[in-house]
Design a protein around this motif. Structure first.
Motif, PDB file in Angstrom:
ATOM      1  N   ASP A   7      -6.482   3.618 -10.643  1.00  0.00           N
ATOM      2  CA  ASP A   7      -5.794   4.241 -11.775  1.00  0.00           C
ATOM      3  C   ASP A   7      -6.727   4.343 -12.986  1.00  0.00           C
ATOM      4  O   ASP A   7      -6.691   5.322 -13.734  1.00  0.00           O
ATOM      5  N   GLY A   8      -7.564   3.318 -13.166  1.00  0.00           N
ATOM      6  CA  GLY A   8      -8.498   3.356 -14.285  1.00  0.00           C
ATOM      7  C   GLY A   8      -9.492   4.492 -14.157  1.00  0.00           C
ATOM      8  O   GLY A   8      -9.846   5.142 -15.144  1.00  0.00           O
ATOM      9  N   THR A   9      -9.954   4.753 -12.926  1.00  0.00           N
ATOM     10  CA  THR A   9     -10.871   5.875 -12.701  1.00  0.00           C
ATOM     11  C   THR A   9     -10.196   7.201 -13.014  1.00  0.00           C
ATOM     12  O   THR A   9     -10.805   8.105 -13.605  1.00  0.00           O
ATOM     13  N   ARG A  92       4.084   5.532 -19.059  1.00  0.00           N
ATOM     14  CA  ARG A  92       4.865   4.333 -18.741  1.00  0.00           C
ATOM     15  C   ARG A  92       5.843   4.588 -17.592  1.00  0.00           C
ATOM     16  O   ARG A  92       6.231   3.652 -16.886  1.00  0.00           O
ATOM     17  N   THR A  93       6.255   5.841 -17.436  1.00  0.00           N
ATOM     18  CA  THR A  93       7.207   6.165 -16.366  1.00  0.00           C
ATOM     19  C   THR A  93       6.522   6.376 -15.024  1.00  0.00           C
ATOM     20  O   THR A  93       7.200   6.518 -14.010  1.00  0.00           O
ATOM     21  N   MET A  94       5.202   6.405 -15.032  1.00  0.00           N
ATOM     22  CA  MET A  94       4.452   6.655 -13.805  1.00  0.00           C
ATOM     23  C   MET A  94       4.040   5.337 -13.154  1.00  0.00           C
ATOM     24  O   MET A  94       3.882   4.313 -13.828  1.00  0.00           O
ATOM     25  N   PRO A  95       3.895   5.334 -11.818  1.00  0.00           N
ATOM     26  CA  PRO A  95       3.505   4.112 -11.110  1.00  0.00           C
ATOM     27  C   PRO A  95       2.003   3.847 -11.221  1.00  0.00           C
ATOM     28  O   PRO A  95       1.252   3.952 -10.247  1.00  0.00           O
ATOM     29  N   VAL A  96       1.552   3.512 -12.435  1.00  0.00           N
ATOM     30  CA  VAL A  96       0.138   3.229 -12.669  1.00  0.00           C
ATOM     31  C   VAL A  96       0.000   1.815 -13.220  1.00  0.00           C
ATOM     32  O   VAL A  96       0.936   1.267 -13.799  1.00  0.00           O
ATOM     33  N   SER A  97      -1.157   1.248 -13.036  1.00  0.00           N
ATOM     34  CA  SER A  97      -1.438  -0.072 -13.581  1.00  0.00           C
ATOM     35  C   SER A  97      -1.301  -0.041 -15.098  1.00  0.00           C
ATOM     36  O   SER A  97      -1.738   0.905 -15.751  1.00  0.00           O
ATOM     37  N   ARG A  98      -0.664  -1.056 -15.655  1.00  0.00           N
ATOM     38  CA  ARG A  98      -0.434  -1.098 -17.096  1.00  0.00           C
ATOM     39  C   ARG A  98      -1.741  -1.123 -17.881  1.00  0.00           C
ATOM     40  O   ARG A  98      -1.808  -0.646 -19.009  1.00  0.00           O
ATOM     41  N   ALA A  99      -2.774  -1.706 -17.295  1.00  0.00           N
ATOM     42  CA  ALA A  99      -4.052  -1.801 -18.001  1.00  0.00           C
ATOM     43  C   ALA A  99      -4.907  -0.552 -17.837  1.00  0.00           C
ATOM     44  O   ALA A  99      -5.895  -0.384 -18.562  1.00  0.00           O
ATOM     45  N   ALA A 100      -4.542   0.322 -16.899  1.00  0.00           N
ATOM     46  CA  ALA A 100      -5.414   1.449 -16.556  1.00  0.00           C
ATOM     47  C   ALA A 100      -5.553   2.449 -17.700  1.00  0.00           C
ATOM     48  O   ALA A 100      -6.638   3.002 -17.922  1.00  0.00           O
TER      49      ALA A 100
END
Length: 257
Positions: A7-9, A92-100
Motif C-alpha cells: 500500500d505504501g508503494t 479511510r474507507t479503503m482497505p489500505v494500511s493506516r500507515a501507508a
C-alpha cells in the motif's frame, strides 16, 4: 510483500504523480534554494565577517539544511489539502494500511528532495564551495540531510492533518521560514545575545548544519556550544529520531481517526 509495503508503494506512486502534475511547485522548490544561495552568497554575505568565497562555503551546508527543513512546509500543505478536500476520508474507507498514506507522502517527498539536491550542490560548487572531507564523510552528510528531510516531512504531515484546512495550513506554513533564521544556517551564532544563541543552538537545524559543515570539512565544530551542536552528528541523529518517533505515530493515529 506486506500490506504496508504494497500500500505504501501505491501511495508513493500517487504522490509522485501528484507532484508531476504540479510542475509549478517543482520549479519553485528547485529554483528557490539556488536563488537564495546567489542572493545570500553575493549580497547578504558582504555583511558577514568572512571573505566572499569562505562565506559561500559556510552558507551551502546551511542552505541545504534549511531546504531540508522545508519538508515541514510541503508536508503540511499537502496533508492539509488532502484532509480539507476529503481525500483522507476516502482513503479511510479503503482497505489500505493506516500507515501507508502518510508514509507514501513522506517517501515521495524524499525522492523529490534527493533529486532536487543535485542542482543546488552543482551551483554551490560553481560559486566556490568544495567538499574538503572524505567521500565517506560526504556520503554520510548527504544521508543525514535526507534523514532530516524525512523527519521534517513527518512534522509537516502531522501539522497538516491537525489544521484540516488549506488556508490555515498555508498561513502556518508561511511562518516556518523563521526557523532557519533562528539557527546557524546563514550566520554564525557567536555574536548573538546569550538567550538567542541558546535558542539557536537547540534548534535542530543548527545541529544538522554543524554536522554537514564538519563532515564536508567546511568548518570546525564550535567550542563551548550546547550539546547538540558540540556533538553535531549524534545531536542530529537524536533530533531526527525524536521527531520521527513522536510525529509519525501521531500522524498515523490522526489519519486513522
Amino acid at each position: 510483500m506486506s500490506a504496508l509495503a504494497y500500500d505504501g508503494t501505491a501511495m508513493l506512486g500517487r504522490q509522485l504523480r501528484r507532484i508531476r502534475n504540479n510542475p509549478g511547485l517543482v520549479v519553485l522548490t528547485q529554483t528557490a534554494p539556488i536563488t537564495m544561495l546567489l542572493f545570500f552568497g553575493y549580497v547578504f554575505g558582504s555583511a558577514v565577517a568572512m571573505p566572499g568565497e569562505a562565506y559561500r562555503s559556510f552558507l551551502v551546508p546551511g542552505l541545504l539544511v534549511a531546504t531540508a527543513a522545508g519538508g515541514i512546509t510541503t508536508g503540511m500543505l499537502q496533508a492539509a489539502q488532502d484532509t480539507h478536500r476529503g481525500v483522507m476520508d476516502r482513503f479511510r474507507t479503503m482497505p489500505v494500511s493506516r500507515a501507508a498514506v502518510p508514509l507514501g507522502q513522506a517517501a515521495a517527498d524524499l525522492v523529490v528532495t534527493a533529486a532536487g539536491t543535485v542542482p543546488l550542490l552543482l551551483v554551490g560548487l560553481a560559486v566556490g564551495w568544495r567538499i574538503e572531507g572524505s567521500a565517506l564523510e560526504a556520503a554520510g552528510a548527504l544521508g543525514l540531510l535526507l534523514l532530516f528531510r524525512f523527519a521534517s516531512t513527518w512534522v509537516g504531515i502531522l501539522l497538516g492533518m491537525l489544521t484540516r484546512d488549506e488556508e490555515t495550513g498555508g498561513q502556518l506554513a508561511s511562518m516556518t521560514f523563521v526557523l532557519p533564521l533562528l539557527s546557524s544556517a546563514y550566520i554564525p551564532v557567536d555574536g548573538m545575545p546569550g538567550w538567542l544563541r541558546t535558542l539557536a543552538e537547540w534548534n535542530p537545524i543548527s545541529a544538522v548544519t554543524t554536522a554537514l559543515r564538519d563532515l564536508f570539512g567546511n568548518a570546525p565544530v564550535p567550542e563551548g556550544a550546547a550539546w547538540p551542536v558540540a556533538h553535531p552528528v549524534a545531536g542530529s541523529l537524536a533530533w531526527c529520531a525524536v521527531l520521527i518517533a513522536v510525529c509519525a505515530p501521531l500522524a498515523v493515529r490522526r489519519f486513522s481517526h
